[in-house]
Design a protein around this motif. Sequence first.
Motif, PDB file in Angstrom:
ATOM      1  N   GLU A 176       0.839  -1.189   0.000  1.00  0.00           N
ATOM      2  CA  GLU A 176       0.000   0.000   0.000  1.00  0.00           C
ATOM      3  C   GLU A 176       0.887   1.257   0.000  1.00  0.00           C
ATOM      4  OE1 GLU A 176      -2.290   2.451   0.768  1.00  0.00           O
ATOM      5  OE2 GLU A 176      -4.148   1.588   0.034  1.00  0.00           O
ATOM      6  N   TRP A 177       0.272   2.426   0.160  1.00  0.00           N
ATOM      7  CA  TRP A 177       1.012   3.698   0.132  1.00  0.00           C
ATOM      8  C   TRP A 177       0.879   4.410   1.460  1.00  0.00           C
ATOM      9  CZ3 TRP A 177       0.759   6.973  -4.976  1.00  0.00           C
ATOM     10  CH2 TRP A 177       1.207   6.186  -6.057  1.00  0.00           C
ATOM     11  N   PHE A 178       1.955   5.073   1.851  1.00  0.00           N
ATOM     12  CA  PHE A 178       1.863   5.989   2.985  1.00  0.00           C
ATOM     13  C   PHE A 178       0.930   7.135   2.612  1.00  0.00           C
ATOM     14  CE2 PHE A 178       6.254   4.240   3.586  1.00  0.00           C
ATOM     15  CZ  PHE A 178       5.993   3.551   4.763  1.00  0.00           C
ATOM     16  N   ALA A 179       0.326   7.734   3.611  1.00  0.00           N
ATOM     17  CA  ALA A 179      -0.640   8.808   3.350  1.00  0.00           C
ATOM     18  C   ALA A 179      -0.052  10.194   3.545  1.00  0.00           C
ATOM     19  CB  ALA A 179      -1.857   8.640   4.266  1.00  0.00           C
ATOM     20  N   TYR A 180       0.772  10.357   4.593  1.00  0.00           N
ATOM     21  CA  TYR A 180       1.193  11.694   5.021  1.00  0.00           C
ATOM     22  C   TYR A 180       2.707  11.801   5.052  1.00  0.00           C
ATOM     23  CZ  TYR A 180      -3.668  11.799   6.502  1.00  0.00           C
ATOM     24  OH  TYR A 180      -5.042  11.735   6.517  1.00  0.00           O
ATOM     25  N   LEU A 181       3.235  12.593   4.135  1.00  0.00           N
ATOM     26  CA  LEU A 181       4.664  12.861   4.083  1.00  0.00           C
ATOM     27  C   LEU A 181       4.926  14.301   4.490  1.00  0.00           C
ATOM     28  CD1 LEU A 181       5.482  11.336   0.551  1.00  0.00           C
ATOM     29  CD2 LEU A 181       5.170  10.127   2.724  1.00  0.00           C
ATOM     30  N   ASP A 182       6.122  14.561   5.018  1.00  0.00           N
ATOM     31  CA  ASP A 182       6.487  15.951   5.265  1.00  0.00           C
ATOM     32  C   ASP A 182       6.866  16.615   3.940  1.00  0.00           C
ATOM     33  OD1 ASP A 182       9.136  15.222   4.654  1.00  0.00           O
ATOM     34  OD2 ASP A 182       9.733  15.096   6.749  1.00  0.00           O
ATOM     35  N   ARG A 183       7.263  17.873   4.002  1.00  0.00           N
ATOM     36  CA  ARG A 183       7.533  18.592   2.766  1.00  0.00           C
ATOM     37  C   ARG A 183       8.649  17.932   1.956  1.00  0.00           C
ATOM     38  NH1 ARG A 183       9.285  24.995   1.771  1.00  0.00           N
ATOM     39  NH2 ARG A 183       9.360  24.769  -0.522  1.00  0.00           N
ATOM     40  N   ARG A 184       9.621  17.357   2.627  1.00  0.00           N
ATOM     41  CA  ARG A 184      10.751  16.740   1.936  1.00  0.00           C
ATOM     42  C   ARG A 184      10.402  15.382   1.330  1.00  0.00           C
ATOM     43  NH1 ARG A 184      12.506  19.810   5.983  1.00  0.00           N
ATOM     44  NH2 ARG A 184      14.413  21.066   5.708  1.00  0.00           N
ATOM     45  N   GLY A 185       9.246  14.831   1.736  1.00  0.00           N
ATOM     46  CA  GLY A 185       8.823  13.555   1.183  1.00  0.00           C
ATOM     47  C   GLY A 185       9.059  12.369   2.086  1.00  0.00           C
ATOM     48  N   GLU A 186       9.325  12.608   3.373  1.00  0.00           N
ATOM     49  CA  GLU A 186       9.524  11.521   4.330  1.00  0.00           C
ATOM     50  C   GLU A 186       8.225  11.263   5.094  1.00  0.00           C
ATOM     51  OE1 GLU A 186      12.219   9.686   4.655  1.00  0.00           O
ATOM     52  OE2 GLU A 186      13.248  10.827   3.079  1.00  0.00           O
ATOM     53  N   PRO A 187       7.853   9.995   5.301  1.00  0.00           N
ATOM     54  CA  PRO A 187       6.622   9.710   6.046  1.00  0.00           C
ATOM     55  C   PRO A 187       6.695  10.256   7.473  1.00  0.00           C
ATOM     56  CG  PRO A 187       7.404   7.750   4.908  1.00  0.00           C
ATOM     57  CD  PRO A 187       8.507   8.765   4.814  1.00  0.00           C
ATOM     58  N   ASN A 188       5.639  10.963   7.877  1.00  0.00           N
ATOM     59  CA  ASN A 188       5.571  11.388   9.272  1.00  0.00           C
ATOM     60  C   ASN A 188       4.471  10.642  10.012  1.00  0.00           C
ATOM     61  OD1 ASN A 188       3.164  12.619   8.553  1.00  0.00           O
ATOM     62  ND2 ASN A 188       3.673  14.611   9.429  1.00  0.00           N
ATOM     63  N   ASN A 189       3.816   9.717   9.333  1.00  0.00           N
ATOM     64  CA  ASN A 189       2.804   8.864   9.933  1.00  0.00           C
ATOM     65  C   ASN A 189       2.752   7.591   9.103  1.00  0.00           C
ATOM     66  OD1 ASN A 189       0.226   7.651  10.674  1.00  0.00           O
ATOM     67  ND2 ASN A 189      -0.247   9.602  11.658  1.00  0.00           N
ATOM     68  N   MET A 190       2.718   6.462   9.766  1.00  0.00           N
ATOM     69  CA  MET A 190       2.808   5.190   9.066  1.00  0.00           C
ATOM     70  C   MET A 190       1.452   4.581   8.716  1.00  0.00           C
ATOM     71  SD  MET A 190       5.957   4.617   8.514  1.00  0.00           S
ATOM     72  CE  MET A 190       7.577   5.214   9.048  1.00  0.00           C
ATOM     73  N   LEU A 191       0.352   5.242   9.058  1.00  0.00           N
ATOM     74  CA  LEU A 191      -0.956   4.640   8.831  1.00  0.00           C
ATOM     75  C   LEU A 191      -1.212   4.399   7.346  1.00  0.00           C
ATOM     76  CD1 LEU A 191      -3.184   6.848   7.569  1.00  0.00           C
ATOM     77  CD2 LEU A 191      -3.067   7.753   9.889  1.00  0.00           C
ATOM     78  N   LYS A 192      -2.034   3.392   7.062  1.00  0.00           N
ATOM     79  CA  LYS A 192      -2.473   3.098   5.703  1.00  0.00           C
ATOM     80  C   LYS A 192      -3.948   3.404   5.503  1.00  0.00           C
ATOM     81  CE  LYS A 192       1.542   1.677   4.502  1.00  0.00           C
ATOM     82  NZ  LYS A 192       1.899   0.257   4.562  1.00  0.00           N
ATOM     83  N   GLY A 193      -4.645   3.605   6.591  1.00  0.00           N
ATOM     84  CA  GLY A 193      -6.051   3.983   6.525  1.00  0.00           C
ATOM     85  C   GLY A 193      -6.404   4.754   7.777  1.00  0.00           C
ATOM     86  N   GLY A 194      -7.369   5.657   7.674  1.00  0.00           N
ATOM     87  CA  GLY A 194      -7.724   6.464   8.829  1.00  0.00           C
ATOM     88  C   GLY A 194      -9.070   7.124   8.645  1.00  0.00           C
ATOM     89  N   LYS A 195      -9.242   8.247   9.298  1.00  0.00           N
ATOM     90  CA  LYS A 195     -10.501   8.987   9.204  1.00  0.00           C
ATOM     91  C   LYS A 195     -10.729   9.509   7.795  1.00  0.00           C
ATOM     92  CE  LYS A 195     -12.982  12.843  11.390  1.00  0.00           C
ATOM     93  NZ  LYS A 195     -12.909  13.932  12.407  1.00  0.00           N
ATOM     94  N   TRP A 196      -9.607   9.760   7.061  1.00  0.00           N
ATOM     95  CA  TRP A 196      -9.722  10.342   5.723  1.00  0.00           C
ATOM     96  C   TRP A 196      -9.104   9.482   4.631  1.00  0.00           C
ATOM     97  CZ3 TRP A 196     -13.272  13.627   6.472  1.00  0.00           C
ATOM     98  CH2 TRP A 196     -13.309  14.424   7.608  1.00  0.00           C
ATOM     99  N   LYS A 197      -8.416   8.439   4.984  1.00  0.00           N
ATOM    100  CA  LYS A 197      -7.811   7.577   3.958  1.00  0.00           C
ATOM    101  C   LYS A 197      -8.451   6.195   4.018  1.00  0.00           C
ATOM    102  CE  LYS A 197      -3.425   5.939   2.001  1.00  0.00           C
ATOM    103  NZ  LYS A 197      -3.739   4.519   1.827  1.00  0.00           N
ATOM    104  N   THR A 198      -8.805   5.686   2.842  1.00  0.00           N
ATOM    105  CA  THR A 198      -9.418   4.370   2.766  1.00  0.00           C
ATOM    106  C   THR A 198      -9.095   3.763   1.404  1.00  0.00           C
ATOM    107  OG1 THR A 198     -11.499   3.172   3.163  1.00  0.00           O
ATOM    108  CG2 THR A 198     -11.656   5.168   1.851  1.00  0.00           C
ATOM    109  N   PHE A 199      -9.817   2.757   1.037  1.00  0.00           N
ATOM    110  CA  PHE A 199      -9.642   2.069  -0.241  1.00  0.00           C
ATOM    111  C   PHE A 199     -10.398   2.848  -1.309  1.00  0.00           C
ATOM    112  CE2 PHE A 199     -10.934  -1.587  -3.077  1.00  0.00           C
ATOM    113  CZ  PHE A 199      -9.665  -1.876  -3.547  1.00  0.00           C
ATOM    114  N   PHE A 200      -9.799   3.961  -1.782  1.00  0.00           N
ATOM    115  CA  PHE A 200     -10.527   4.808  -2.724  1.00  0.00           C
ATOM    116  C   PHE A 200      -9.614   5.576  -3.678  1.00  0.00           C
ATOM    117  CE2 PHE A 200     -12.818   8.835  -3.743  1.00  0.00           C
ATOM    118  CZ  PHE A 200     -13.817   8.286  -4.531  1.00  0.00           C
TER     119      PHE A 200
END
Length: 393
Positions: free
Chosen positions: A349-373
């Motif tokens: 799957e894909w990380f959802a939230y990267l910082d400006r430089r492109g590094e993940p700052n959260n490892m979640l794959k699904g959440g309140k706003w991210k899902t299979f869509f």
Amino acid sequence: MDWKATIDRYENELTQDVIPFWQKNCVDEQFGGYFTMLDRDGSVYDTTKYMWMQWRIVYMFAELYRSRFGAGNEEYLKIARDGFDFLYKHGRTEDGSYYFALNRQGVPSMAQYSIFSDCFAAMGAAALFAATGEERYRAEARSAMRSYIRRLDNPKGRWNKLLEGTPKRLSLGSYMILANLGCVMKECLGSDEFDGETDRAVRTVMKLFHNPELKVLFENVNPDGTFDLESCEGRFVNPGHGLESMWFVLQYAERINDKELIRQACDYVDELFHFGTDPVYGGIFYFMDALGKPHLELQHDMKLWWPHNEAIIAALFAYKLSGEERFLEHFKTIDQWAWSHFPDPEYGEWFAYLDRRGEPNNMLKGGKWKTFFHLPRCLMKSSTLMREIAGIN
């Protein structure tokens, strides 16, 4: 451009990585509905069932079932059907609208303050009708669509916390979603019932939200179509929303063969890429200020998965309909950046939230706003567009 290799990359990501991740981890076998709060490895970290995310899963698995990727896969259809049954039973209110969230067992936990719950209910039900031909799904698609339209002028209703001192605004999100929703209704239901609303939504997006001097789509405008440059809300720009709205417009313009609308939307796509791309680190900014002033949201310079998904589709759609090299270059740039930063090589799957430089700052794959869509839709739609561009069946 090696279209065959790029198509293979997108289709393999969808079928070998993204679909299996969600198929394995999202279904709540005990109570029904889906788990969307998934950690990096697919484990569940919260059982709240947010209605947008739930209905989007119904939509995607129904779409997969009737696509070449599902090839009539009965497990995909079962996942979509079971989700519909749970959400219709527990999430629907007496007036036909949908709650914002339920607990795991299906007890409502958050009121129906968002019309987008109705939007995605309409999409999910419509896709199930297209997949099965069963009347109950068509009836609910029409009902939820009517609820969305009915609530458009006052989306939050009595749950609105804003008072008379807040300026009234028109929101790009409400109209761009209606533009796409109308296209989904047309495709899945085969009806002209919502053609007028769809056209009005498209024209509203194109005429009211675009600022020709600043060459950008605003997120909020005054009801008369003027721009408020004296407030943060008035200057708010969401490049991902803008790019998503433009491919919605392009799909509509292609269907009605409106060449001028295609040209205009393509130009807006180009403007949004130039405005929204980070000149230092690459990628698309999350939120921006039209005049470059400070933004209220601290996450404004983050790089999120979904604006990049929508940017990929917008670039491909514009290239397909215009044939102009500028859009192929936009696609190559955003494709390279997204695929070198978002995919998780360890767990899929894909990380959802990267910082400006492109590094993940959260490892979640699904959440309140991210899902299979957003991601699977991007992979599916992009594959189709690339096959059409390259003439590959």
